[in-house]
Design a protein around this motif. Structure first.
Motif, PDB file in Angstrom:
ATOM      1  N   UNK A 184     -13.031  -2.018  11.363  1.00 28.63           N
ATOM      2  CA  UNK A 184     -11.598  -1.710  11.354  1.00 28.63           C
ATOM      3  C   UNK A 184     -10.821  -2.688  10.470  1.00 28.63           C
ATOM      4  N   UNK A 185      -9.896  -2.159   9.682  1.00 27.55           N
ATOM      5  CA  UNK A 185      -9.031  -2.888   8.741  1.00 27.55           C
ATOM      6  C   UNK A 185      -9.697  -3.190   7.399  1.00 27.55           C
ATOM      7  N   UNK A 186     -11.007  -2.924   7.275  1.00 26.55           N
ATOM      8  CA  UNK A 186     -11.682  -3.166   5.996  1.00 26.55           C
ATOM      9  C   UNK A 186     -11.270  -2.135   4.943  1.00 26.55           C
ATOM     10  N   UNK A 187     -11.554  -2.484   3.678  1.00 22.51           N
ATOM     11  CA  UNK A 187     -11.198  -1.627   2.540  1.00 22.51           C
ATOM     12  C   UNK A 187     -12.470  -1.265   1.768  1.00 22.51           C
ATOM     13  N   UNK A 188     -12.634   0.022   1.479  1.00 19.26           N
ATOM     14  CA  UNK A 188     -13.742   0.494   0.648  1.00 19.26           C
ATOM     15  C   UNK A 188     -13.152   1.021  -0.657  1.00 19.26           C
ATOM     16  N   UNK A 231       0.833  -1.206   0.000  1.00 19.04           N
ATOM     17  CA  UNK A 231       0.000   0.000   0.000  1.00 19.04           C
ATOM     18  C   UNK A 231       0.870   1.259   0.000  1.00 19.04           C
ATOM     19  N   UNK A 232       2.097   1.120   0.467  1.00 22.33           N
ATOM     20  CA  UNK A 232       3.004   2.274   0.507  1.00 22.33           C
ATOM     21  C   UNK A 232       3.758   2.483  -0.803  1.00 22.33           C
ATOM     22  N   UNK A 233       3.703   1.494  -1.719  1.00 19.87           N
ATOM     23  CA  UNK A 233       4.390   1.659  -2.994  1.00 19.87           C
ATOM     24  C   UNK A 233       4.849   0.362  -3.625  1.00 19.87           C
ATOM     25  N   UNK A 234       5.678   0.494  -4.650  1.00 20.14           N
ATOM     26  CA  UNK A 234       6.191  -0.639  -5.413  1.00 20.14           C
ATOM     27  C   UNK A 234       7.714  -0.632  -5.420  1.00 20.14           C
ATOM     28  N   UNK A 235       8.305  -1.823  -5.311  1.00 16.45           N
ATOM     29  CA  UNK A 235       9.737  -1.971  -5.581  1.00 16.45           C
ATOM     30  C   UNK A 235       9.842  -2.617  -6.952  1.00 16.45           C
ATOM     31  N   UNK A 236      10.411  -1.877  -7.896  1.00 20.38           N
ATOM     32  CA  UNK A 236      10.525  -2.350  -9.273  1.00 20.38           C
ATOM     33  C   UNK A 236      11.973  -2.567  -9.666  1.00 20.38           C
ATOM     34  N   UNK A 237      12.163  -3.516 -10.564  1.00 22.40           N
ATOM     35  CA  UNK A 237      13.460  -3.651 -11.224  1.00 22.40           C
ATOM     36  C   UNK A 237      13.228  -3.281 -12.684  1.00 22.40           C
ATOM     37  N   UNK A 238      13.757  -2.121 -13.089  1.00 22.02           N
ATOM     38  CA  UNK A 238      13.577  -1.628 -14.458  1.00 22.02           C
ATOM     39  C   UNK A 238      14.902  -1.743 -15.199  1.00 22.02           C
ATOM     40  N   UNK A 292      -6.643   6.540   5.085  1.00 19.87           N
ATOM     41  CA  UNK A 292      -6.903   5.587   6.170  1.00 19.87           C
ATOM     42  C   UNK A 292      -7.536   6.381   7.304  1.00 19.87           C
ATOM     43  N   UNK A 293      -8.754   6.020   7.683  1.00 20.49           N
ATOM     44  CA  UNK A 293      -9.491   6.780   8.700  1.00 20.49           C
ATOM     45  C   UNK A 293      -8.941   6.514  10.101  1.00 20.49           C
ATOM     46  N   UNK A 294      -9.406   7.328  11.057  1.00 22.04           N
ATOM     47  CA  UNK A 294      -9.011   7.144  12.462  1.00 22.04           C
ATOM     48  C   UNK A 294      -9.452   5.776  12.972  1.00 22.04           C
ATOM     49  N   UNK A 295     -10.506   5.237  12.366  1.00 22.49           N
ATOM     50  CA  UNK A 295     -10.999   3.904  12.743  1.00 22.49           C
ATOM     51  C   UNK A 295     -10.321   2.791  11.977  1.00 22.49           C
ATOM     52  N   UNK A 296      -9.229   3.132  11.256  1.00 20.66           N
ATOM     53  CA  UNK A 296      -8.420   2.175  10.504  1.00 20.66           C
ATOM     54  C   UNK A 296      -9.190   1.512   9.355  1.00 20.66           C
ATOM     55  N   UNK A 297     -10.033   2.294   8.696  1.00 20.39           N
ATOM     56  CA  UNK A 297     -10.708   1.838   7.473  1.00 20.39           C
ATOM     57  C   UNK A 297     -10.018   2.524   6.299  1.00 20.39           C
ATOM     58  N   UNK A 298      -9.608   1.731   5.305  1.00 20.73           N
ATOM     59  CA  UNK A 298      -8.954   2.281   4.119  1.00 20.73           C
ATOM     60  C   UNK A 298      -9.998   2.542   3.041  1.00 20.73           C
ATOM     61  N   UNK A 299     -10.053   3.780   2.559  1.00 25.56           N
ATOM     62  CA  UNK A 299     -10.970   4.142   1.465  1.00 25.56           C
ATOM     63  C   UNK A 299     -10.140   4.517   0.247  1.00 25.56           C
ATOM     64  N   UNK A 300     -10.437   3.872  -0.883  1.00 22.64           N
ATOM     65  CA  UNK A 300      -9.709   4.104  -2.134  1.00 22.64           C
ATOM     66  C   UNK A 300     -10.674   4.685  -3.161  1.00 22.64           C
ATOM     67  N   UNK A 301     -10.274   5.777  -3.801  1.00 20.67           N
ATOM     68  CA  UNK A 301     -11.076   6.388  -4.870  1.00 20.67           C
ATOM     69  C   UNK A 301     -10.309   6.215  -6.178  1.00 20.67           C
ATOM     70  N   UNK A 302     -10.996   5.670  -7.201  1.00 17.73           N
ATOM     71  CA  UNK A 302     -10.326   5.454  -8.479  1.00 17.73           C
ATOM     72  C   UNK A 302     -11.285   5.727  -9.629  1.00 17.73           C
ATOM     73  N   UNK A 303     -10.727   6.231 -10.724  1.00 14.89           N
ATOM     74  CA  UNK A 303     -11.499   6.623 -11.899  1.00 14.89           C
ATOM     75  C   UNK A 303     -11.995   5.420 -12.716  1.00 14.89           C
ATOM     76  N   UNK A 304     -11.632   4.213 -12.315  1.00 13.93           N
ATOM     77  CA  UNK A 304     -11.964   2.999 -13.075  1.00 13.93           C
ATOM     78  C   UNK A 304     -13.415   3.031 -13.557  1.00 13.93           C
ATOM     79  N   UNK A 305     -13.589   3.210 -14.873  1.00 14.12           N
ATOM     80  CA  UNK A 305     -14.945   3.269 -15.429  1.00 14.12           C
ATOM     81  C   UNK A 305     -15.094   2.348 -16.644  1.00 14.12           C
ATOM     82  N   UNK A 306     -14.133   1.436 -16.789  1.00 13.06           N
ATOM     83  CA  UNK A 306     -14.220   0.394 -17.814  1.00 13.06           C
ATOM     84  C   UNK A 306     -14.014  -0.947 -17.122  1.00 13.06           C
ATOM     85  N   UNK A 307     -14.478  -2.053 -17.731  1.00 12.58           N
ATOM     86  CA  UNK A 307     -14.276  -3.374 -17.110  1.00 12.58           C
ATOM     87  C   UNK A 307     -12.813  -3.667 -16.800  1.00 12.58           C
ATOM     88  N   UNK A 308     -11.942  -3.364 -17.755  1.00 16.49           N
ATOM     89  CA  UNK A 308     -10.520  -3.653 -17.582  1.00 16.49           C
ATOM     90  C   UNK A 308      -9.919  -2.842 -16.436  1.00 16.49           C
TER      91      UNK A 308
END
Length: 487
Positions: A448-452, A274-281, A334-350
């Protein structure tokens, strides 16, 4: 004032009634904006035909008209220029009027179904960090170095494009990164622009309300690469089955990127958190702040463009590590109650599947995933049941709601979505027409700990209902609702 004959340079003229040796004020394709001595370009749109407004334009002061069909009744002192395609004519006229600004910039276009905004926006961010003056034309906003303007279309009309590129030139910008949509290509909005490079991200189910077939949608994207000059570069996602197609007929320098196959720019995901990616490019490791395999592709494309534009490899990796996510693209709190909320533009099936796969990769499975999703009105209806099925299958609970219903009834859109839910997933779904109430229900169900996940609108700060835009911001709404629950 500018000579009409100069503005018409490179325009394929079929006939002229009157003289082109006349000075005009400005170019307009909206008759309502016409002023004295302007030239009116009659565009055949999807809703209205500019030819129906020629008389109005003349009454408001137009001194010249560019059209595909000259009216039966003409006026003395008015120049009529007949062309085969007024959209194409407008593109060249706009470039000429503003002094061909794209030729004075290093312009890179990004096309594909998903990832355009992220790649273009992060390229802007990267080159700003590298010390350059940069322009951006994106779905989210238009930037002329540090000046910000509101965006209304993924790819604006030709006049708007050249207006802002001219401003970029006057501001001393070196680069411009722009999203290139299939609509924009098909409607000739990008004709006459000088591209230094092009990027293909991927191709999936979208815009079939506009394009009659998927093949046409693909071929329109391909035409962008077909028209790149040999001095440009073309970078394609070779992991996408349509990636090689984009390079078939291009004269540009061909480059590829991939996670799964051999390519000029290759990456491996070593860690995905959730904090990021380690990539080998290309055998060099880099930690980045973005999340998910779809962002690994985006970052790889950005790296490839940076190298093609002359940034040294180590410097490109350093800049990648500093990039921050784009508004409404896997944006989370991440809320004070430890709920993670994610907002994304995903508007296609893929896109929706990619976001849900990313969440699946980083979750512990000890929490529940609640997805709030809707589908836009007056758009491709065939993706509605597919998106609903993906949400119901890949979530512990799926809440179907309104997106931008536009002129459609939201209840009818949700009914289309519900048809895609498989019987074993019925009990996991609930339909709530009001979007705020749907988000509130998700917050109330979350422990707590759930993801929306709130999908579909991302950066948008409005909801369009029956032609009226109402203030609505997914991230602001979920923040407020989670704060209220924690009081």
């Amino acid at each position: 004032m500018t000579a009409l004959k100069d503005i018409l340079y490179k325009v394929a003229i079929e006939a002229v009634k009157g003289t082109t040796d006349v000075s005009v004020g400005k170019i307009e394709f909206d008759s309502r904006k016409i002023e004295s001595d302007d030239v009116f370009v009659a565009i055949r749109g999807t809703v209205s035909d500019g030819h129906d407004f020629i008389e109005k334009a003349i009454s408001l002061g137009a001194i010249a008209v560019v059209c595909e069909l000259v009216p039966e009744t003409t006026h003395d002192g008015i120049t009529y220029v007949q062309v085969a395609d007024t959209s194409l004519a407008l593109a060249y006229m706009s470039a000429n009027y503003y002094g061909d600004p794209s030729a004075k910039l290093k312009l890179v276009g990004v096309t594909g179904t998903n990832g355009k905004t992220t790649i273009a926006s992060l390229l802007y961010q990267m080159f700003k960090k590298a010390g350059y003056k940069v322009g951006l034309l994106s779905t989210v906003k238009i930037l002329v170095d540090n000046k910000e303007y509101k965006a209304t279309h993924t790819t604006p009309d030709s006049l708007t494009i050249n207006h802002y590129m001219n401003e970029m030139v006057e501001e001393g910008c070196d680069y411009c990164f722009m999203e290139v949509s299939s609509h924009g290509i098909h409607q000739k909005r990008t004709e006459g622009l000088h591209f230094t490079g092009g990027v293909f991200t991927n191709l999936s189910h979208d815009h079939l309300d506009y394009h009659p077939t998927f093949a046409e949608y693909r071929d329109v994207k391909k035409s962008f690469f077909d028209n790149l000059p040999k001095t440009a570069f073309a970078i394609t996602n070779i992991d996408d089955k349509n990636g090689p197609v984009m390079l078939q007929n291009t004269k540009a320098k061909k480059r590829t990127y991939a996670l799964k196959t051999y390519a000029d720019y290759r990456a491996q995901i070593l860690e995905n958190q959730l904090s990021g990616l380690l990539l080998k490019i290309n055998e060099q490791e880099v930690w980045v702040r973005l999340i998910g395999s779809f962002n690994a592709y985006n970052l790889l494309a950005i790296y490839g463009v940076a190298i093609e534009l002359g940034i040294e490899s180590q410097e490109a990796l350093r800049l990648l590590s500093e990039l921050e996510s784009v508004s409404g693209r896997f944006q989370y709190i991440v809320s004070a109650g430890n709920i993670t909320a994610i907002v994304d533009y995903a508007h296609t099936p893929d896109a929706l599947e990619n976001v849900l796969k990313t969440i699946e990769d980083i979750r512990t499975k000890n929490e529940q995933l609640i997805t709030v999703v809707g589908c836009g009105g007056d758009r491709d209806t065939t993706k509605r049941p597919i998106m609903a099925n993906i949400a119901a299958t890949m979530s512990d609970k799926a809440i179907f709601t309104s997106d931008n219903p536009r002129s459609e009834k939201p209840e009818a859109i949700i009914e289309d979505m519900e048809k895609g839910v498989e019987p074993q997933n019925y009990k996991k779904t609930v339909s709530i027409v009001d979007r705020k109430q749907a988000i509130k229900t998700a917050c109330q169900l979350a422990q707590p700990n759930d993801i929306i996940l709130i999908a579909g609108k991302g950066h948008e700060t409005y909801q369009e209902i029956q032609g009226v835009r109402h203030d609505f911001d997914d991230m602001k709404t979920v923040k407020e609702l989670l704060e209220q629950l924690n009081k």
